[in-house]
Design an enzyme around this catalytic site. Structure first.
Site, PDB file in Angstrom:
ATOM      1  N   LYS A 168       0.838  -1.198   0.000  1.00  0.00           N
ATOM      2  CA  LYS A 168       0.000   0.000   0.000  1.00  0.00           C
ATOM      3  C   LYS A 168       0.873   1.248   0.000  1.00  0.00           C
ATOM      4  O   LYS A 168       0.625   2.198  -0.739  1.00  0.00           O
ATOM      5  CB  LYS A 168      -0.914   0.032   1.229  1.00  0.00           C
ATOM      6  N   GLN A 173      -5.230  -1.921   9.564  1.00  0.00           N
ATOM      7  CA  GLN A 173      -5.052  -3.207   8.895  1.00  0.00           C
ATOM      8  C   GLN A 173      -5.672  -4.331   9.716  1.00  0.00           C
ATOM      9  O   GLN A 173      -5.424  -4.451  10.920  1.00  0.00           O
ATOM     10  CB  GLN A 173      -3.552  -3.468   8.663  1.00  0.00           C
ATOM     11  N   ASP A 180     -11.584   2.496   3.913  1.00  0.00           N
ATOM     12  CA  ASP A 180     -11.877   1.079   3.701  1.00  0.00           C
ATOM     13  C   ASP A 180     -13.377   0.847   3.507  1.00  0.00           C
ATOM     14  O   ASP A 180     -13.789  -0.196   2.998  1.00  0.00           O
ATOM     15  CB  ASP A 180     -11.457   0.259   4.941  1.00  0.00           C
TER      16      ASP A 180
HETATM   17  N1  GUN Z   1      -7.003  -7.037   5.589  1.00  0.00           N
HETATM   18  C1  GUN Z   1      -7.218  -7.721   4.445  1.00  0.00           C
HETATM   19  N2  GUN Z   1      -7.765  -6.920   3.523  1.00  0.00           N
HETATM   20  C2  GUN Z   1      -7.912  -5.714   4.087  1.00  0.00           C
HETATM   21  C3  GUN Z   1      -8.411  -4.461   3.618  1.00  0.00           C
HETATM   22  O1  GUN Z   1      -8.875  -4.304   2.491  1.00  0.00           O
HETATM   23  N3  GUN Z   1      -8.375  -3.444   4.513  1.00  0.00           N
HETATM   24  C4  GUN Z   1      -7.894  -3.598   5.770  1.00  0.00           C
HETATM   25  N4  GUN Z   1      -7.911  -2.527   6.572  1.00  0.00           N
HETATM   26  N5  GUN Z   1      -7.425  -4.734   6.246  1.00  0.00           N
HETATM   27  C5  GUN Z   1      -7.428  -5.782   5.382  1.00  0.00           C
END
Ligand code: GUN
Length: 284
Positions: A53, A97, A120
């Site tokens: 990211k 996350q 998100d």
């Molecule tokens: N863990 C796995 N996929 C995601 C996501 O799209 N966002 C977040 N915050 N955690 C994740």
């Protein structure tokens, strides 16, 4: 029939080109799009996601603030950090996350994120808005799947779309997006009586359960479109989706590969949400 392969890397690159332009436009108004990334603990998969990211964000001019906390972090400490980020005016997006370590109350943490910074799209307020067709932020993975379907020119109106998996972050919002696109949506999950029959009847299959090759290729209706959200590491090191790819590709009209299908789209859609948040901060 051999399926058209839906190249998520290529579509994601074009999404990211658009994000870069929007981020530059914000900067001309004195707004530097900023994403705070909160990582708790040492889960290796999460560490990889977070690193990717950060890399992609830098490529499109988005600033990231990394907050890495130890696995022993308490819910209260995490809530304090989220509150501080909520109050920081030049933080546009907050990403916590998942999964969080077992001792942390995930629901409380997600609820604490300012919905206007919830890039998100996991906050109940944002999921509720999605449900009534007035989204603020669309969750990134389902949004990425919809863009891949659009890229493949897949008609959705009136067609039978099967979503396998009912998670809050993929399956449920995915079903809502398909519903808004006028598909006839069926949701399958671990208690579904006859998954094979559901798959055989579906024009569009979205698999998001995290079970390696659960969906057998022979079940796919000839000419169906298959979107595979799964990312499963086998004991021999191979990475496979929730769909038996090679056999499914012989029957489907279009299919996403794993890796290189949905995966790259998730990050691109996340960064598009950050650009959207930053645009909302640009003075009128
Ligand atoms: N863990 C796995 N996929 C995601 C996501 O799209 N966002 C977040 N915050 N955690 C994740």
């Amino acid at each position: 029939m051999t399926a058209r392969v839906l190249d998520g890397k290529r579509v994601a690159a074009s999404v990211l080109d658009g994000v870069r332009a929007r981020v530059e436009q914000c900067r001309t108004h004195g707004v530097h799009a900023t994403l705070a990334v909160v990582l708790v603990g040492e889960d290796p998969a999460s560490a990889i996601y977070v690193r990717n990211k950060g890399k992609r964000a830098a490529e499109v001019g988005i600033r990231t603030l990394d907050e890495h906390l130890p696995a022993s972090t308490t819910t209260e400490a995490l809530l304090e950090l989220v509150e501080r980020l909520n109050r920081t005016p030049d933080v546009d997006g907050i990403l916590v996350q998942l999964p969080l370590p077992a001792g942390v109350e995930t629901e409380r943490v997600l609820l604490a994120i300012d919905p206007a910074k919830d890039v998100d799209g996991f906050h109940p307020d944002n999921l509720g808005r999605l449900m009534i067709g007035q989204p603020r932020f669309v969750p990134c993975t389902p949004q990425g799947c919809m863009l891949l379907l659009a890229e493949a020119d897949v008609p959705l109106r009136g067609r039978r779309a099967l979503v396998i998996g009912r998670s809050n972050i993929v399956g449920r919002p995915m079903a809502q997006l398909l519903l808004h696109a006028d598909a006839t949506v069926i949701m399958a999950h671990s208690r579904t009586a006859d998954l094979r029959a559901e798959v055989e009847a579906a024009d569009i299959v979205v698999a998001a359960v995290g079970r390696p090759e659960l969906v057998r290729g022979a079940w796919i209706k000839p000419g169906a479109v298959v979107i595979d959200v799964g990312m499963n590491r086998l004991p021999d090191g191979r990475l496979v989706g929730d769909v038996e790819y090679a056999a499914a590709a012989e029957r489907a009209a279009a299919i996403t590969p794993v890796p290189g299908g949905v995966g790259p789209m998730t990050i691109a859609c996340l960064l598009a949400n950050v650009a959207l948040a930053a645009e909302r901060r640009v003075p009128a």
